[in-house]
Design a protein around this motif. Structure first.
Motif, short mmCIF file in Angstrom:
data_model
loop_
_atom_site.label_atom_id
_atom_site.label_comp_id
_atom_site.label_asym_id
_atom_site.label_seq_id
_atom_site.Cartn_x
_atom_site.Cartn_y
_atom_site.Cartn_z
N ASP A 372 30.12 17.76 29.93
CA ASP A 372 29.83 16.81 31.02
C ASP A 372 29.63 17.55 32.33
O ASP A 372 28.71 17.27 33.09
CB ASP A 372 31.00 15.81 31.20
N LEU A 376 26.32 17.84 34.81
CA LEU A 376 26.35 17.47 36.22
C LEU A 376 25.90 18.62 37.13
O LEU A 376 25.41 18.39 38.23
CB LEU A 376 27.75 17.01 36.63
N GLU A 881 18.20 5.84 37.28
CA GLU A 881 19.59 5.41 37.53
C GLU A 881 19.67 3.89 37.64
O GLU A 881 20.55 3.25 37.07
CB GLU A 881 20.11 6.07 38.81
N HIS A 907 22.98 11.85 33.59
CA HIS A 907 23.63 11.81 34.91
C HIS A 907 24.08 10.38 35.23
O HIS A 907 25.21 10.17 35.69
CB HIS A 907 22.64 12.26 36.00
N SER A 908 23.20 9.40 34.98
CA SER A 908 23.55 8.01 35.28
C SER A 908 24.73 7.59 34.41
O SER A 908 25.65 6.92 34.87
CB SER A 908 22.38 7.08 34.98
N LYS A 911 27.84 9.08 35.86
CA LYS A 911 28.17 8.52 37.18
C LYS A 911 28.75 7.11 37.04
O LYS A 911 29.67 6.74 37.78
CB LYS A 911 26.90 8.49 38.03
N TYR A 912 28.21 6.32 36.12
CA TYR A 912 28.66 4.92 35.99
C TYR A 912 29.41 4.71 34.68
O TYR A 912 29.44 3.59 34.17
CB TYR A 912 27.45 3.99 36.09
N SER A 913 30.01 5.76 34.17
CA SER A 913 30.65 5.70 32.86
C SER A 913 31.62 4.52 32.74
O SER A 913 32.51 4.35 33.56
CB SER A 913 31.39 7.01 32.62
#
Ligand code: PEP
Ligand code: MG
Length: 921
Positions: A372, A376, A881, A907-908, A911-913
């Motif tokens: 991860d 990133l 995103e 990435h999205s 970020k919003y996991s």
């Protein structure tokens, strides 16, 4: 007396700073990047010259009142005493002097924007002592003159000229060219004149009181936070003025004390290739700035191993520890003073795209960081850069100076292209194919019948059009570097020249087009080109990206169910594009623009005959002729995408696009009439009249998309038959097909009600004829605001939605996608009326909200509605995103952007996991 606030932290006091600031981020804010780094290294047992940091809070107080806050100066003197104990030296003592530097250091690095003063603690007495103590009077006097000079220029803001002038005069008088020719006596003489210059301009003598020196230097660093340079830099990089700078007082160590001393800079891994091997340089008997300034040729760091094995081994050991500690490649500065190693700085090193990817992947394999974290660390720009040929950085800089830079337009499709210019598609193709030239097609704008010239060319340049203009869309699809809307370029198609100001470039001459930056240059610029198969680390990284986006619980649906993240599909019209899409990792085709197949040279006359047919029967005859070639196209697509969904869009553009150019034809007719050439004139006149009859004032809002299918259903009936026959044939060959038929430009559900059942009937007929079954879907594009608003009804018919955000943006803003960028849009962005070009980055508040509403309403009608995007935004990270947030199943983009989209999807996801899909407000 109440105890004053703590304004000073010794490097050893990092834990106290952490306690006070609450987090490491807080420590960085309090002590600045450099101060916190030095303190952190001290804690890790790395040899850092003793010192302390005056906090940013003290700076901010100073800025308010113009004075040191209560207690700061006393604390500073007390801290200096501690440093004296740690070093066994004394500040201002001629026999055993302690010298310090006073260095700025804000939370975020602002290289060179604020003040730093070295060699504080030298005066007329101490310099003599230092000279004796080191046995090196040249070094001592040189250090002193540097102090006087730096005091004048940084503390009292005198021009560099003030000191450079007497120095140049002195050297000229002696006949010296280089500083290295100056002797101890020379430096001593210069100190005298520097002190005179100082007094003359500042109004008092250079301070002999070393405490006064420290006080003035501290103030000067505080003040430099509000210097013009620093303010401008912060504005440009969005750093807040409120942060303030810290001041680091650090014991001076000298690399110029003889051949057992030295100084250097190094990266713990190769910053340009990522190779796991220390890369650096050092100089014996030199000071830090000598390495940077390249005064002498530095030696590679490995040589230090033989010159000073002990210091070298310690250095290798420390840097390995630093890398482990910061879990990243470090950029370090060090000095060896009489055999003893000191680390002066460590920070995460800047690196190229190639190196960023290799280092991230290697560090996962070494167990240093997680997958991860690796994802990133790599930016979508890194991937973009890596996959497109790039111009050589140095050559670009040179071009700005030597006048080969020509103009700037919209950076429509990234990459570097060098070629000879041709002003029409046929010539560009001919010169590329037959002449074996590298060509660049230059046009005011392009049309579908220019595609062959574009594909044959290395690059495309247009003087008109924007990011979603025809040239831009096609260039991105084929990965051709392209600059559009370069308005400064004036193209004279008659004279076959292009002009920029007074520069004239003839057809056949060379230019270089940088699709990454939108810049155009005259002549040939050097480039380098990568290929995805060779990028083993990138391929590994993208596999990890796919794993992240595929985590089954990364998103939560409005119903509370868990869902995976985005898939990445590709826009591909031909089997070879589909194969490329697969190689780049696409797991579906999100848009096959079938009309491109109609433009092929041998098909176009049949298409024109079909359009001009006067009866349905005549039209059907022409369509029957087209059917086998369409079937072959689809067959190839299904084969290339074995097992993956393929969305085929039925014909979309207005018919006049398939016809000869009206103006050109008119000219031909007039010429023939004037020259009284009657043969063939009648046919040409008839054709001209038909084209005139087709003319629409607003063709993009005219007879196209589903409207055309309803007006003239025979074309799409042929297309659907071709799709299903190809799918059936493929199935018989053991290929797994998943066709999805997409109806473009729907505005009302009644359009689907009219056309879809007819098409479904053909699908059924073919599968029955062939006695075969496979799964398929019928769906629509959402490109018109009315369709978005009435999505609940549309989803009664459509089994999938695909957002055609090129048209949806055009229709929502009411901006022409072909003209807006060349007219007002650039100004709108420059004036801040729009934050970004909405044809490049999705407008979340307007177009994005419509998408969100469509998804929510559509899924209320049809919970398993498949949703994608196939406009140009499908390859833009910011837009991707948004697609993740609102619950798209996939994004679809040009094959060349697939790797970027895969990374952006991951990435999205990170970020919003675990977050709920944003519901309609
Ligand atoms: C769109 O409008 O976003 C789209 C994909 O269709 P086209 O660009 O072919 O109009
Ligand atoms: Mg469209």
């Amino acid at each position: 007396m109440t105890e004053s606030k703590k304004w000073i932290y010794m490097f050893e006091e990092v834990s106290a700073a952490e306690e006070y600031a609450g987090s490491w981020e807080g420590v960085r804010g309090l002590l600045g990047g450099k101060g916190s780094g030095l303190a952190d290294m001290t804690r890790a047992g790395v040899p850092v010259p003793p010192g302390f940091t005056v906090t940013t809070e003290a700076c901010n107080e100073f800025r308010k009142t113009g004075k040191f806050p209560e207690g700061q100066w006393d604390q500073e003197l007390a801290a200096l005493k501690v440093v004296e104990e740690q070093t066994g030296k004394e500040f201002g003592d001629a026999k055993n002097p302690l010298l310090v530097s006073c260095r700025s250091g804000a939370k975020f690095s602002m290289p060179g924007m604020m003040n730093t003063i070295l060699n504080i603690g030298l005066n007329d007495e101490v310099v003599e002592g230092l000279s004796k103590l080191t046995g090196n009077p040249r070094f001592a006097w040189d250090s002193y003159r540097r102090l006087v000079e730096m005091f004048g220029t940084t503390v009292f803001n005198l021009d560099d000229e003030t000191f450079e002038h007497p120095m140049a005069e002195y050297k000229a008088g002696k006949g010296y060219k280089l500083d290295t020719e100056m002797t101890a006596e020379d430096w001593k003489a210069l100190v005298v004149s520097f002190k005179e210059v100082f007094k003359k301009h500042v109004g008092f003598d250079f301070p002999q009181d070393v405490n006064k020196q420290l006080e003035l230097a501290t103030k000067a660093v505080f003040e430099s936070w509000m210097g013009k340079k620093a303010i401008d830099y912060r504005k440009a990089t969005n750093i807040s003025d409120d942060l303030g700078t810290a001041v680091n007082i650090v014991t001076m160590v000298f690399g110029n004390m003889g051949d057992d001393s030295g100084t250097g800079v190094a990266f713990t891994r190769n910053p340009s290739t990522g190779e796991k091997k220390m890369m650096g340089e050092y100089l014996l008997n030199a000071q830090g700035e000598d390495v940077v300034a390249g005064i002498r040729n530095a030696d590679p760091i490995e040589h230090l191993g033989t010159r000073m094995p002990e210091a070298y081994n310690q250095f290798m050991d420390i840097t390995a520890k630093l890398e482990k500690h910061y879990k990243d490649m470090q950029d370090v500065e060090f000095t060896i003073e009489r055999g003893k190693l000191w680390m002066l700085q460590t920070r995460n090193g800047k690196r190229t795209a190639k190196s960023a990817i290799k280092i991230a992947v290697d560090m996962v394999n070494e167990g240093m960081i997680s997958k991860d974290e690796a994802i990133l660390r790599v930016t979508t720009d890194n991937v973009d850069t890596l996959l497109h040929p790039q111009f050589d950085e140095k050559a670009l800089k040179e071009a700005e100076k030597n006048g080969t830079y020509l103009a700037k337009g919209v950076n429509a499709s990234p990459g570097a292209a060098v070629g000879q210019i041709y002003f029409d598609a046929d010539k560009a193709e001919k010169m590329a194919k037959e002449g074996k030239q590298d060509t660049i097609m230059v046009r005011p704008f392009t049309k579908p019948d220019d595609v062959h010239g574009m594909i044959a060319s290395r690059g495309v340049l247009t003087s008109e059009g924007g990011a979603t203009s025809h040239a831009a869309v096609v260039a991105r699809q084929f990965g051709i570097p392209c600059v559009v809307g370069a308005t400064a370029v004036k193209i004279d198609l008659e004279k076959r020249v292009m002009k920029v100001g007074d520069k004239v470039i003839q057809e056949g001459e060379w230019i270089s087009v940088d699709g990454t930056t939108g810049r155009v240059y005259a002549g040939k610029m050097p480039t380098s080109a990568p290929s995805i198969e060779e990028q083993t680390e990138l391929l590994t990284l993208l596999t990890w990206a796919d794993e992240i986006a595929a985590r089954p619980d990364i998103r939560v649906l409005p119903t509370g169910e868990k869902s995976r993240g985005l898939m990445v599909w590709a826009n591909a019209d031909y089997p070879k594009d589909a194969r490329r899409a697969r190689a780049y990792g696409a797991v579906g085709i999100g848009l096959c623009r079938t009309e491109h197949m109609f433009f092929e040279t041998e098909r176009l006359p049949i298409v024109q005959r079909m359009i001009l047919a006067e009866t349905v029967e005549e039209r059907k005859i022409a369509l029957d002729e087209l059917l086998p070639s369409q079937r072959k196209d689809f067959d190839g697509l299904f084969e290339a995408m074995n097992g993956y969904p393929v969305i085929i869009r039925l014909i979309d553009p207005p018919l006049h696009e398939f016809m000869p150019d009206e103006e050109k034809l008119f000219e031909e007719v007039v010429t023939m009439r004037v020259l009284k050439q009657t043969e063939g004139l009648g046919a040409k006149e008839k054709l001209l009249n038909s084209i005139k009859a087709m003319h629409e004032s607003n063709p993009m809002m005219g007879l196209r998309g589903v409207r055309l299918s309803i007006y003239m259903p025979q074309i799409v009936e042929m297309q659907v038959r071709a799709i299903f026959e190809a799918a059936a044939d493929c199935t018989l060959r053991g290929i797994v097909v998943k066709p999805e038929i997409m109806i473009p430009l729907t505005g009302t559900v009644n359009e689907l009600k009219w056309i879809q059942p007819r098409l479904v009937r053909i699908a059924k007929t073919v599968t029955e004829e062939k006695k075969i079954s496979f799964s398929y879907k019928f769906g629509t594009m959402i490109e018109i605001p009315r369709a978005a608003v009435t999505a609940a009804e549309i989803a009664e018919y459509a089994e999938f939605f695909s957002f055609g955000t090129n048209d949806l943006t055009q229709m929502t803003f009411g901006y022409s996608r072909d003209d807006a960028e060349r007219n007002f849009l650039v100004q709108y962005v420059a004036e801040g009326i729009l934050p970004k070009n909405p044809f490049q980055t999705l407008d979340r508040e307007g177009v994005g909200r419509l998408m969100q509403m469509s998804i929510n309403d559509g899924r209320k009608t049809r919970p398993d509605l498949e949703v994608g995007i196939c406009g140009e935004h499908g390859g833009d990270p910011d837009s991707i995103e948004w697609c993740h947030m609102i619950g798209n199943n996939y994004v679809s983009c040009s094959p060349f952007r697939v790797p970027i989209a895969r990374l952006a999807a991951a990435h999205s996801a990170l970020k919003y996991s675990g977050r709920k899909i944003a519901e309609d407000k």
